[in-house]
Scaffold this active site. Structure first.
Site, PDB file in Angstrom:
ATOM      1  N   HIS A  76       0.845  -1.204   0.000  1.00 43.31           N
ATOM      2  CA  HIS A  76       0.000   0.000   0.000  1.00 43.31           C
ATOM      3  C   HIS A  76       0.875   1.246   0.000  1.00 43.31           C
ATOM      4  O   HIS A  76       1.710   1.420   0.882  1.00 43.31           O
ATOM      5  CB  HIS A  76      -0.923   0.009   1.223  1.00 43.31           C
ATOM      6  CG  HIS A  76      -2.117  -0.888   1.070  1.00 43.31           C
ATOM      7  ND1 HIS A  76      -3.310  -0.658   1.702  1.00 43.31           N
ATOM      8  CD2 HIS A  76      -2.295  -1.997   0.322  1.00 43.31           C
ATOM      9  CE1 HIS A  76      -4.181  -1.599   1.357  1.00 43.31           C
ATOM     10  NE2 HIS A  76      -3.576  -2.436   0.526  1.00 43.31           N
ATOM     11  N   TYR A 205      -9.390   5.650   7.002  1.00 46.05           N
ATOM     12  CA  TYR A 205      -9.541   6.022   8.415  1.00 46.05           C
ATOM     13  C   TYR A 205     -10.596   7.118   8.482  1.00 46.05           C
ATOM     14  O   TYR A 205     -10.453   8.153   7.816  1.00 46.05           O
ATOM     15  CB  TYR A 205      -8.208   6.545   8.986  1.00 46.05           C
ATOM     16  CG  TYR A 205      -7.164   5.473   9.184  1.00 46.05           C
ATOM     17  CD1 TYR A 205      -6.343   5.053   8.142  1.00 46.05           C
ATOM     18  CD2 TYR A 205      -6.985   4.870  10.428  1.00 46.05           C
ATOM     19  CE1 TYR A 205      -5.375   4.071   8.328  1.00 46.05           C
ATOM     20  CE2 TYR A 205      -6.018   3.887  10.626  1.00 46.05           C
ATOM     21  CZ  TYR A 205      -5.225   3.486   9.584  1.00 46.05           C
ATOM     22  OH  TYR A 205      -4.274   2.513   9.776  1.00 46.05           O
ATOM     23  N   PRO A 297      -4.640   0.873  18.542  1.00 45.45           N
ATOM     24  CA  PRO A 297      -4.311   0.366  17.201  1.00 45.45           C
ATOM     25  C   PRO A 297      -4.415   1.376  16.066  1.00 45.45           C
ATOM     26  O   PRO A 297      -4.048   1.053  14.930  1.00 45.45           O
ATOM     27  CB  PRO A 297      -5.328  -0.775  17.002  1.00 45.45           C
ATOM     28  CG  PRO A 297      -6.409  -0.530  17.981  1.00 45.45           C
ATOM     29  CD  PRO A 297      -5.832   0.224  19.113  1.00 45.45           C
ATOM     30  N   LYS A 301       0.738   0.347  14.993  1.00 44.69           N
ATOM     31  CA  LYS A 301       2.132   0.289  15.439  1.00 44.69           C
ATOM     32  C   LYS A 301       2.483  -0.918  16.322  1.00 44.69           C
ATOM     33  O   LYS A 301       3.659  -1.235  16.483  1.00 44.69           O
ATOM     34  CB  LYS A 301       2.476   1.559  16.245  1.00 44.69           C
ATOM     35  CG  LYS A 301       2.516   2.815  15.422  1.00 44.69           C
ATOM     36  CD  LYS A 301       3.825   2.916  14.659  1.00 44.69           C
ATOM     37  CE  LYS A 301       3.816   3.985  13.612  1.00 44.69           C
ATOM     38  NZ  LYS A 301       3.648   3.526  12.243  1.00 44.69           N
ATOM     39  N   TYR A 389       3.484   7.198   9.976  1.00 46.25           N
ATOM     40  CA  TYR A 389       2.703   6.003   9.633  1.00 46.25           C
ATOM     41  C   TYR A 389       3.589   4.902   9.047  1.00 46.25           C
ATOM     42  O   TYR A 389       3.441   3.736   9.403  1.00 46.25           O
ATOM     43  CB  TYR A 389       1.580   6.371   8.646  1.00 46.25           C
ATOM     44  CG  TYR A 389       0.563   5.269   8.470  1.00 46.25           C
ATOM     45  CD1 TYR A 389      -0.473   5.107   9.380  1.00 46.25           C
ATOM     46  CD2 TYR A 389       0.644   4.372   7.405  1.00 46.25           C
ATOM     47  CE1 TYR A 389      -1.405   4.086   9.238  1.00 46.25           C
ATOM     48  CE2 TYR A 389      -0.284   3.347   7.251  1.00 46.25           C
ATOM     49  CZ  TYR A 389      -1.307   3.216   8.172  1.00 46.25           C
ATOM     50  OH  TYR A 389      -2.217   2.196   8.033  1.00 46.25           O
TER      51      TYR A 389
HETATM   52  P1  RFL Z   1       1.012 -11.346  21.906  1.00 43.80           P
HETATM   53  O1  RFL Z   1       0.568 -11.439  20.478  1.00 43.80           O
HETATM   54  O2  RFL Z   1      -0.005 -10.947  22.915  1.00 43.80           O
HETATM   55  O3  RFL Z   1       1.630 -12.775  22.308  1.00 43.80           O
HETATM   56  C1  RFL Z   1       1.958 -13.104  23.629  1.00 43.80           C
HETATM   57  C2  RFL Z   1       1.933 -14.609  23.771  1.00 43.80           C
HETATM   58  O4  RFL Z   1       2.286 -14.969  25.117  1.00 43.80           O
HETATM   59  C3  RFL Z   1       1.386 -15.970  25.578  1.00 43.80           C
HETATM   60  N1  RFL Z   1       1.335 -15.931  27.045  1.00 43.80           N
HETATM   61  C4  RFL Z   1       1.992 -16.808  27.840  1.00 43.80           C
HETATM   62  N2  RFL Z   1       2.790 -17.840  27.554  1.00 43.80           N
HETATM   63  C5  RFL Z   1       3.302 -18.544  28.594  1.00 43.80           C
HETATM   64  N3  RFL Z   1       3.039 -18.242  29.898  1.00 43.80           N
HETATM   65  C6  RFL Z   1       2.247 -17.208  30.231  1.00 43.80           C
HETATM   66  N4  RFL Z   1       2.001 -16.926  31.513  1.00 43.80           N
HETATM   67  C7  RFL Z   1       1.690 -16.433  29.174  1.00 43.80           C
HETATM   68  N5  RFL Z   1       0.888 -15.361  29.143  1.00 43.80           N
HETATM   69  C8  RFL Z   1       0.672 -15.057  27.844  1.00 43.80           C
HETATM   70  C9  RFL Z   1       0.069 -15.621  24.904  1.00 43.80           C
HETATM   71  O5  RFL Z   1      -0.828 -16.743  24.837  1.00 43.80           O
HETATM   72  C10 RFL Z   1       0.557 -15.189  23.528  1.00 43.80           C
HETATM   73  O6  RFL Z   1       0.639 -16.271  22.628  1.00 43.80           O
HETATM   74  O7  RFL Z   1       2.253 -10.355  22.079  1.00 43.80           O
HETATM   75  P2  RFL Z   1       3.473 -10.071  21.075  1.00 43.80           P
HETATM   76  O8  RFL Z   1       4.073 -11.349  20.573  1.00 43.80           O
HETATM   77  O9  RFL Z   1       4.320  -9.071  21.762  1.00 43.80           O
HETATM   78  O10 RFL Z   1       2.807  -9.391  19.781  1.00 43.80           O
HETATM   79  C11 RFL Z   1       2.183  -8.135  19.839  1.00 43.80           C
HETATM   80  C12 RFL Z   1       1.074  -8.010  18.787  1.00 43.80           C
HETATM   81  O11 RFL Z   1       0.248  -9.151  18.859  1.00 43.80           O
HETATM   82  C13 RFL Z   1       0.244  -6.735  18.980  1.00 43.80           C
HETATM   83  O12 RFL Z   1       1.079  -5.638  19.266  1.00 43.80           O
HETATM   84  C14 RFL Z   1      -0.596  -6.379  17.729  1.00 43.80           C
HETATM   85  O13 RFL Z   1      -1.550  -7.351  17.469  1.00 43.80           O
HETATM   86  C15 RFL Z   1      -1.270  -5.016  17.927  1.00 43.80           C
HETATM   87  N6  RFL Z   1      -2.143  -4.640  16.810  1.00 43.80           N
HETATM   88  C16 RFL Z   1      -1.615  -4.098  15.650  1.00 43.80           C
HETATM   89  N7  RFL Z   1      -0.290  -3.942  15.501  1.00 43.80           N
HETATM   90  C17 RFL Z   1       0.228  -3.461  14.322  1.00 43.80           C
HETATM   91  O14 RFL Z   1       1.460  -3.308  14.219  1.00 43.80           O
HETATM   92  N8  RFL Z   1      -0.551  -3.152  13.258  1.00 43.80           N
HETATM   93  C18 RFL Z   1      -1.902  -3.281  13.304  1.00 43.80           C
HETATM   94  O15 RFL Z   1      -2.560  -3.052  12.306  1.00 43.80           O
HETATM   95  C19 RFL Z   1      -2.496  -3.733  14.540  1.00 43.80           C
HETATM   96  N9  RFL Z   1      -3.819  -3.879  14.671  1.00 43.80           N
HETATM   97  C20 RFL Z   1      -3.525  -4.814  16.925  1.00 43.80           C
HETATM   98  C21 RFL Z   1      -4.352  -4.402  15.825  1.00 43.80           C
HETATM   99  C22 RFL Z   1      -4.119  -5.371  18.061  1.00 43.80           C
HETATM  100  C23 RFL Z   1      -5.480  -5.503  18.143  1.00 43.80           C
HETATM  101  N10 RFL Z   1      -6.009  -6.110  19.333  1.00 43.80           N
HETATM  102  C24 RFL Z   1      -7.002  -7.103  19.327  1.00 43.80           C
HETATM  103  C25 RFL Z   1      -5.350  -5.917  20.599  1.00 43.80           C
HETATM  104  C26 RFL Z   1      -5.726  -4.533  15.881  1.00 43.80           C
HETATM  105  C27 RFL Z   1      -6.294  -5.053  17.063  1.00 43.80           C
HETATM  106  C28 RFL Z   1      -7.797  -5.105  17.092  1.00 43.80           C
HETATM  107  C1  PHB Z   2      -6.171  -4.146  10.679  1.00 41.35           C
HETATM  108  O1  PHB Z   2      -6.279  -4.419   9.476  1.00 41.35           O
HETATM  109  O2  PHB Z   2      -6.449  -4.953  11.568  1.00 41.35           O
HETATM  110  C2  PHB Z   2      -5.693  -2.794  11.066  1.00 41.35           C
HETATM  111  C3  PHB Z   2      -5.180  -1.948  10.101  1.00 41.35           C
HETATM  112  C4  PHB Z   2      -4.748  -0.675  10.457  1.00 41.35           C
HETATM  113  C5  PHB Z   2      -4.838  -0.273  11.775  1.00 41.35           C
HETATM  114  C6  PHB Z   2      -5.333  -1.138  12.743  1.00 41.35           C
HETATM  115  C7  PHB Z   2      -5.767  -2.406  12.390  1.00 41.35           C
HETATM  116  O3  PHB Z   2      -4.451   0.987  12.106  1.00 41.35           O
END
Ligand code: RFL
Ligand code: PHB
Length: 399
Positions: A76, A205, A297, A301, A389
């Site tokens: 993108h 957005y 989110p 980032k 971004y």
């Molecule tokens: P995670 O993915 O939470 O993984 C942590 C892992 O640790 C396990 N765990 C344990 N294991 C052993 N013993 C314990 N006591 C434990 N406790 C927990 C868990 O089961 C899990 O498997 O953290 P990690 O690896 O640091 O990754 C971070 C990312 O997942 C997170 O920052 C992103 O998903 C955030 N996020 C986004 N980030 C972006 O860069 N771009 C995006 O577009 C974006 N969109 C989003 C998002 C997060 C969202 N939610 C649901 C929070 C959109 C959403 C809606």
């Molecule tokens: C997504 O596709 O899940 C998504 C994309 C951009 C964002 C947050 C989430 O800023």
């Protein structure tokens, strides 16, 4: 029965941070064991992030798992800001020195990392219970857990706390050694995934008096949409039809006409929070990814910050083992935190600009619209948005 493992790095958590760290260490010939609370199936099926910055793309290549991303990911070069009923494009390529982002689901990235780990025969203890970390201030740290009916002891040189916001590693650090900075927003994001073509080929957005919305995607046939909702809403209150209806009301007429609706594959509500832990290293324990920080989110980032922590951590550990230098280890926390605070600032600012805050009244909406109007008509304003971004360079501002 007690099973004892000896490894160089014990990684707690098999999310993107833990899996990517494991892969980078493996490539450098450093042994690591991952302990994960959930099942492999559960980890595989989590739907979260969608946008990767260049730093993350490069790191996945470095880890040797970028092939499918380059084949199937969508490049993108811009996104739309919609306010006062009109869309305006932020041209990332033109404004941010030819850079772009890649739309590739976290689910896919996790699958690629898990497959690579399995193919290399590396040890991951899924469904580990009662995970605990011990003696990380000493030269002989340990991780213990219950797994498949046995007690396990993992003796190691270092512990990587990659266990997310609700993990055990950060929680194990005595309160007088850690500082936590937190802001909880008074709303959440209701997300819906559907096998329908995205409403637009790039992300939109949306700032609307009815609340923020985001039109994202996973592929040319799978869309991901989000709506700002009050924290008191429950996902069961939102039928698919109610979601689509509310989304239509937040879109411009053209997008409303193009929107293709269909049954949801998944629907969930995520709270929004800004959170940072300082420091990120405690003796031989390192925190990385969501275990150390959370961003709302809006700026996409979270996953990208996790990847840059892991880049610094893998580099520091490789330097320790290969060059017998602890410089990277000693600088780990400070180097990460500089980048984290810049991303926290952008994510907080973009969230504040795009969401509806009822307590700010009608003037709050007018001020947001005036700021957006300024940003899109000022080259330096638009450049500031684009530059943040796509992600600030790893060496930004360093001598
Ligand atoms: P995670 O993915 O939470 O993984 C942590 C892992 O640790 C396990 N765990 C344990 N294991 C052993 N013993 C314990 N006591 C434990 N406790 C927990 C868990 O089961 C899990 O498997 O953290 P990690 O690896 O640091 O990754 C971070 C990312 O997942 C997170 O920052 C992103 O998903 C955030 N996020 C986004 N980030 C972006 O860069 N771009 C995006 O577009 C974006 N969109 C989003 C998002 C997060 C969202 N939610 C649901 C929070 C959109 C959403 C809606
Ligand atoms: C997504 O596709 O899940 C998504 C994309 C951009 C964002 C947050 C989430 O800023």
């Amino acid at each position: 029965m007690i099973a004892t493992h000896r490894t160089q790095v014990a990684i707690v958590g098999a999310g993107p941070s833990g899996l990517l760290l494991g892969q980078l260490l493996f490539k450098a010939g450093i042994d690591a064991v991952i302990v994960e609370r959930q099942s492999a199936e559960h980890v595989r099926s989590r739907i979260r992030a969608g946008v990767l910055e260049q730093v993350s793309i490069d790191l996945l290549d470095e880890a040797g798992v970028g092939q499918r991303m380059h084949r199937e990911g969508l490049v993108h070069t811009g996104f739309d800001l919609l306010f006062k009923g009109e869309r305006h494009r932020i041209d990332l390529q033109q404004l941010a020195g030819g850079q772009h982002v890649m739309v590739y689901g976290q689910t896919e990235l996790t699958r690629d990392l898990m497959d690579a780990r399995q193919a290399s025969g590396l040890t991951t203890l899924y469904e580990a219970q009662q995970v605990q970390i011990h003696d990380y201030d000493s030269a002989r740290p340990r991780v213990t857990c219950e797994h498949a009916g046995k007690s396990h002891i993992i003796e190691c040189d270092f512990i990587a706390g990659c266990d997310g916001f609700h993990g055990v590693c950060r929680a194990s650090v005595p309160r007088d050694r850690i500082m936590e900075f937190e802001k909880v927003y008074p709303f959440g994001w209701l997300g819906l995934l559907a096998d329908t073509p995205p409403v637009h080929h790039e992300l939109i957005y949306v700032n609307s008096p009815r609340g923020f919305a985001l039109c994202s995607q996973r592929s040319t046939t799978r869309s991901r949409y989000y709506l700002q909702v009050p924290l008191t809403d429950k996902v069961e209150q939102w039928s698919d039809e109610a979601f689509w209806q509310e989304l239509r009301l937040r879109l411009d007429p053209q997008a409303r006409d193009h929107l293709v609706t269909g049954p949801s594959l998944e629907k969930s509500i995520a709270p929004l929070r800004s959170f940072v832990t300082e420091p990120m290293r405690f003796g031989r324990l390192f925190l990385a990814g969501d275990a150390a920080h959370i961003v709302p989110p809006t700026g996409a980032k979270g996953l990208n910050l996790a990847a840059s922590d892991v880049k610094y951590l893998a580099g520091a550990l490789i330097e320790h083992y290969q060059e017998r230098s602890n410089a990277g280890i000693d600088h780990y926390s400070d180097r990460c935190l500089r980048r984290i605070w810049r991303a926290e600032r952008f994510s907080w600012w973009f969230t504040s600009l795009m969401h509806h805050f009822p307590e700010n009244g009608a003037i709050g909406q007018k001020l947001q619209e005036a700021e957006l109007d300024y940003l899109i008509h000022s080259e330096s304003g638009a450049r500031t948005v684009a530059e943040n971004y796509v992600g600030l360079p790893l060496s930004f501002g360093e001598a």
